[in-house]
Design an enzyme around this catalytic site. Structure first.
Site, PDB file in Angstrom:
ATOM      1  N   TYR A   1      35.613  32.548  48.293  1.00 15.04           N
ATOM      2  CA  TYR A   1      34.718  32.887  47.178  1.00 15.04           C
ATOM      3  C   TYR A   1      34.949  31.945  46.007  1.00 15.04           C
ATOM      4  CZ  TYR A   1      32.345  35.722  43.617  1.00 15.04           C
ATOM      5  OH  TYR A   1      31.506  36.159  42.614  1.00 15.04           O
TER       6      TYR A   1
ATOM      7  N   LYS B   1      32.417  29.152  44.366  1.00 18.59           N
ATOM      8  CA  LYS B   1      32.016  29.254  42.968  1.00 18.59           C
ATOM      9  C   LYS B   1      32.470  28.056  42.134  1.00 18.59           C
ATOM     10  CE  LYS B   1      29.694  33.102  43.035  1.00 18.59           C
ATOM     11  NZ  LYS B   1      28.257  33.129  42.673  1.00 18.59           N
TER      12      LYS B   1
END
Length: 273
Positions: free
Chosen positions: A154, A158
């Site tokens: 994640y 990002k």
């Protein structure tokens, strides 16, 4: 971009959470909306909540370049222009880096990074050609600034989305375009981010590991105690009007970012405890 009334906005991931809040906030500003998501029922509900203004919906998997191109073609074909593009669709999966399989990274990068890149390719050239003021809002998350333990792929996705946002902003400035970019970096928000598996394609399904389960539980608790999505939407609209690139949902993140930079410059690993 000061005037929003009568303009056109596109919001991906509009079925719930921050995406729904963005849609409702932009509708309140008098904008025409194109709402996209993979959740048919959720995006239809958002459209109903948006009120009496013109709202179109499109089922769109942002990890699919052809689907995003179709979304763009429909926007420009039926609405004539796009002035605000909110690349908001995002999914979460946690766990240690060494327990994440290829299917995990493919899913996270497909939505969180390629979703942005596909939209840049499909929308931005035509937004430039409009020769009008416009704005791209990429929902990045503070995970794009701080790679904490358990954030796995994640944080990777990002961080890449933040780099894409900054590079896009620099490119637009270099060519003198009238478009601006915002990297929206909220922390804990009351959304269904911990339930991202509900929209995971079966072809990219993986086997849950204990560290993943623990990370999901932690994110779920954080989300439950977070700010309302409407607060993030307010920050996004303010950033559009002020042409602000980086938006943090809490002042404490600025202090943490300074500390992280100072620590990295000493050659040490930042601590987020």
């Amino acid at each position: 971009m000061r005037e929003l009334v009568g303009k056109v906005a596109v919001v991906t991931g509009a079925a719930s959470g921050i995406g729904r809040a963005l849609a409702l906030r932009l509708a309140a500003e008098g904008m025409t909306l194109m709402l996209a998501d993979v959740d048919h029922g959720g995006v239809a509900e958002t459209a109903a909540l948006a009120g009496d203004g013109k709202v179109l919906t499109q089922i769109t998997d942002v990890s699919d370049a052809a689907a995003v191109a179709h979304l763009a073609n429909r926007c420009f074909g039926e609405l004539g222009a796009v002035h605000v593009l909110c690349n908001n669709a995002g999914v979460f999966q946690g766990g240690h880096m060494w327990t994440r399989g290829e299917e995990d990274f493919a899913w996270l990068l497909g939505v969180n990074l390629w979703g942005v890149l596909h939209a840049v390719h499909a929308f931005v050239p035509r937004m430039i050609e409009q020769d009008t003021e416009g704005h791209i809002v990429n929902t990045v998350s503070v995970a794009g600034l701080f790679a904490v333990s358990g954030s796995g792929g994640y944080a990777l996705s990002k961080h890449a989305a933040l780099a894409a946002s900054q590079a896009l902003a620099q490119d637009l400035a270099t060519v003198g375009a009238k478009l601006r970019v915002t990297a929206l970096c909220p922390g804990a928000v009351r959304t269904r981010i911990a339930e991202s598996e509900r929209v995971r394609p079966s072809v990219l399904a993986g086997s849950p590991t204990q560290d993943e389960v623990e990370a999901l539980e932690q994110v779920g608790r954080a989300a439950a105690g977070g700010i309302e999505p409407s607060e993030v939407a307010d920050l996004a609209v303010q950033a559009i009007r002020e042409e602000r690139f980086l938006v943090l949902s809490d002042p404490k993140y600025a202090a943490r970012l300074r500390l992280q930079t100072e620590t990295l410059l000493t050659g040490n690993l930042p601590s987020y405890q």
